[in-house]
Structure formats: C-alpha cells, structure tokens
Design a protein around this motif. Structure first.
Motif, mmCIF file in Angstrom:
data_model
loop_
_atom_site.group_PDB
_atom_site.id
_atom_site.type_symbol
_atom_site.label_atom_id
_atom_site.label_comp_id
_atom_site.label_asym_id
_atom_site.label_seq_id
_atom_site.Cartn_x
_atom_site.Cartn_y
_atom_site.Cartn_z
ATOM 1 N N ALA A 263 0.841 -1.212 0.000
ATOM 2 C CA ALA A 263 0.000 0.000 0.000
ATOM 3 C C ALA A 263 0.868 1.250 0.000
ATOM 4 C CB ALA A 263 -0.968 -0.003 1.164
ATOM 5 N N ASN A 264 1.977 1.204 -0.760
ATOM 6 C CA ASN A 264 2.904 2.333 -0.932
ATOM 7 C C ASN A 264 3.569 2.725 0.389
ATOM 8 O OD1 ASN A 264 4.301 4.023 -2.635
ATOM 9 N ND2 ASN A 264 2.787 5.669 -2.565
ATOM 10 N N VAL A 265 3.655 1.777 1.329
ATOM 11 C CA VAL A 265 4.393 1.990 2.576
ATOM 12 C C VAL A 265 5.400 0.853 2.705
ATOM 13 C CG1 VAL A 265 4.264 2.142 5.082
ATOM 14 C CG2 VAL A 265 2.447 3.159 3.675
ATOM 15 N N ALA A 266 6.684 1.210 2.828
ATOM 16 C CA ALA A 266 7.747 0.210 2.932
ATOM 17 C C ALA A 266 8.179 0.070 4.390
ATOM 18 C CB ALA A 266 8.947 0.599 2.073
ATOM 19 N N ARG A 267 8.299 -1.177 4.839
ATOM 20 C CA ARG A 267 8.758 -1.477 6.204
ATOM 21 C C ARG A 267 9.875 -2.516 6.106
ATOM 22 N NH1 ARG A 267 3.173 -0.832 6.642
ATOM 23 N NH2 ARG A 267 2.494 0.596 8.309
ATOM 24 N N PHE A 268 11.024 -2.222 6.705
ATOM 25 C CA PHE A 268 12.134 -3.167 6.650
ATOM 26 C C PHE A 268 13.069 -2.887 7.817
ATOM 27 C CE2 PHE A 268 12.928 0.430 3.853
ATOM 28 C CZ PHE A 268 14.157 0.908 4.270
ATOM 29 N N THR A 269 13.904 -3.882 8.092
ATOM 30 C CA THR A 269 14.914 -3.746 9.139
ATOM 31 C C THR A 269 16.279 -3.557 8.494
ATOM 32 O OG1 THR A 269 15.230 -6.139 9.231
ATOM 33 C CG2 THR A 269 13.587 -5.175 10.728
ATOM 34 N N VAL A 270 17.181 -2.990 9.248
ATOM 35 C CA VAL A 270 18.540 -2.725 8.765
ATOM 36 C C VAL A 270 19.523 -3.390 9.733
ATOM 37 C CG1 VAL A 270 20.216 -0.968 8.100
ATOM 38 C CG2 VAL A 270 17.739 -0.512 7.822
ATOM 39 N N SER A 271 20.383 -4.256 9.194
ATOM 40 C CA SER A 271 21.370 -4.935 10.034
ATOM 41 C C SER A 271 22.528 -4.007 10.372
ATOM 42 C CB SER A 271 21.889 -6.200 9.334
ATOM 43 O OG SER A 271 22.543 -5.837 8.145
ATOM 44 N N SER A 272 23.439 -4.498 11.178
ATOM 45 C CA SER A 272 24.546 -3.652 11.600
ATOM 46 C C SER A 272 25.481 -3.301 10.463
ATOM 47 C CB SER A 272 25.333 -4.369 12.706
ATOM 48 O OG SER A 272 25.813 -5.628 12.240
ATOM 49 N N ASP A 273 25.505 -4.127 9.387
ATOM 50 C CA ASP A 273 26.359 -3.798 8.249
ATOM 51 C C ASP A 273 25.639 -2.971 7.193
ATOM 52 O OD1 ASP A 273 24.587 -5.634 7.333
ATOM 53 O OD2 ASP A 273 26.091 -7.038 6.521
ATOM 54 N N GLY A 274 24.383 -2.593 7.463
ATOM 55 C CA GLY A 274 23.628 -1.740 6.524
ATOM 56 C C GLY A 274 22.761 -2.512 5.568
ATOM 57 N N SER A 275 22.742 -3.835 5.582
ATOM 58 C CA SER A 275 21.886 -4.580 4.660
ATOM 59 C C SER A 275 20.439 -4.526 5.122
ATOM 60 C CB SER A 275 22.363 -6.041 4.591
ATOM 61 O OG SER A 275 22.304 -6.642 5.878
#
Length: 281
Positions: A263-275
C-alpha cells in the motif's frame, strides 16, 4: 292545504275493518310491532304525527295487509307525497378560496423542497460545467515548455521582429501544473560511509526511523528534494510512507523496496552492516 289531507278515508276504512275483525288497538300494535299511539294516529288520519310520507305509506300498507283490506287505489289517488331520496348535504364543505389557498401552499412547498435539494447539487457540480478557458494545462516536470528559457543553457533565440499580427494582445495562457512524474536529478546525493544507507526523496514522504536501542532516530514529513544518510549500526528499522517516491541506496547500490512495500508503505529492518531485510512478525 297539507299534502296529507287528500289521503282522507284510509284511516276510517282501516278502523272499520279492525272493528269488523274484532281486534283492539293494542292487538294490532302487537302484531304490527307498532306503538298503540301510531295505530290510533293512522285511523284518525293524523299524518303529521307520523313523520315523512314514505313512513306513512309503509305503515298504511302494513296495516292494510294485516286486515286484508285493499287501499292501493286510495293511496294512488292521494297526495301524501312521492318517495324522494334524502339529499346528502356535506357538512365539511371547503370554500373555494380556501381550496385555492391550500393548492398554492402545496405548490410553494414543493418548489421550496426542490430548491433545497437542487441548489446544493448545482453548487457542487457547477465546476464541471464551467468553460475550459481557465482549465490549467498539465505538463511533466521533465518536459520544459518551449516558451520558457532554460536556465544555464544555450542563449535562447532572439525574438522575431514585431508584426501587426504579433502586436495584437494574446489571451493569457493558463498556468502549467506539474505532473507527478519524478524528475531525474543531475547529481546523486553523496553515499553514506561504508555500508550505510542513503535516502533520496523525489516526493513528499513521511518517515519513522528507529535505532537499535528502540529510540526514534527521526520521525517527520520530508519534502521532495531532501536526503538523509545513516551510518552502519545507526538504524535498526525504517518505515517509509509514499515509498515509490523514495530512493534507498546501500553502499551506492539502489535497494529494491518492492519486497518490503505494501500500500505504498515500505517497512524493513537494517542490520549492523547496513543490509536490508523484511520485518519479522
């Protein structure tokens, strides 16, 4: 002369027949289910006491049938009066002026109701019926109209000599409205150090960025043209509104947000190395 007076003779004939049959007034009244006073009035021809002519005729015929006396010829020659159906008189007569006033009142009420319903609809839809003179033109921001000189580019051609036709005042053109097509930017934002993340906003977007310890790094509405850079380990989770207008780079490589977008909303996690990785539920 009263109309009953010409029927004289009926009462006397009935009295004679009753006496010949040996009947009393009381006996006749019981058999005819009439009060004795009514029987007496019939014999004495006191028609005024008996009511309307239609009742007098009926009572005389009933009395004659009981005594088996034929008084039909006498009744036909009498002027007791024809049987006239009663006239119906309306007790709720409405004067003509009142009927006209009520009719006009109903019409005014209908007009008022129509106006109450129609006027708001007309105001709501009037914009669809206006002329097209003030309709704004639309153009993509990556297409520059020919009449607008390009800043910092080549020198625009000199204007043509004025003529009689060109001297005429031209109609004011409608303003251009920008389309939602994103405009390529001449230079990319500087990449974050190492494997950090860089956000470039090509349209208005809201962000909610959380640090690894759960605190909020930034939660705001960003305008088109702004950028944000985050070092590795600085961010643990991101939520991007209007994600289609946000370009995310990780170590200089554009990240595809479609797996994390809904629905045009992005949700994600970011690891310690930036991935980047999906949000675990």
């Amino acid at each position: 002369m009263n109309a009953f007076d010409t029927a004289a003779g009926c009462g006397a004939r009935l009295r004679q027949a009753r006496e010949a049959a040996g009947l009393t007034l009381e006996a006749v009244g019981q058999q005819l289910h009439m009060p004795v006073q009514v029987v007496k009035s019939l014999e004495e021809e006191q028609w005024q006491r008996l009511g309307a002519p239609v009742f007098v005729r009926g009572q005389l015929r009933s009395y004659a049938r009981l005594l088996k006396v034929d008084i039909g010829e006498i009744l036909e020659q009498s002027h007791i009066g024809p049987i006239v159906p009663p006239q119906l008189v309306s007790h709720t007569h409405t004067p003509r002026a009142r009927r006209i006033a009520e009719s006009l009142g109903r019409r005014v009420l209908y007009v008022g109701i129509t106006a109450v319903l129609a006027v708001p609809v007309w105001f709501a839809t009037r914009g669809h019926f206006d002329g097209t003179a003030n309709t704004p033109n639309t153009a993509s921001l990556d297409v520059i109209p020919a009449a607008v000189p390009v800043a910092g580019g080549d020198t625009p051609p000199a204007p043509a000599p004025a003529t009689a036709e060109s001297a005429k005042p031209s109609a004011p053109s409608a303003p251009y409205l920008a389309s939602l097509t994103p405009v390529p930017r001449p230079a990319a934002a500087p990449a974050a150090v190492g494997g950090g993340l860089t956000l470039q906003f090509n349209g208005d977007s809201w962000i909610d960025i959380t640090a690894p310890d759960g605190t909020t790094v930034e939660k705001a509405l960003l305008k088109s043209g702004e950028t944000r850079s985050f070092a590795p380990g600085q961010v643990a989770r991101m939520v991007l509104g209007n994600a289609s207008a946000v370009e995310v780079q990780q170590g200089g490589t554009i990240v595809d947000l479609s797996p994390y977008q809904r629905a045009n909303v992005a949700r994600f996690t970011v690891s310690s190395d930036g991935s980047v990785a999906p949000v675990s539920h």
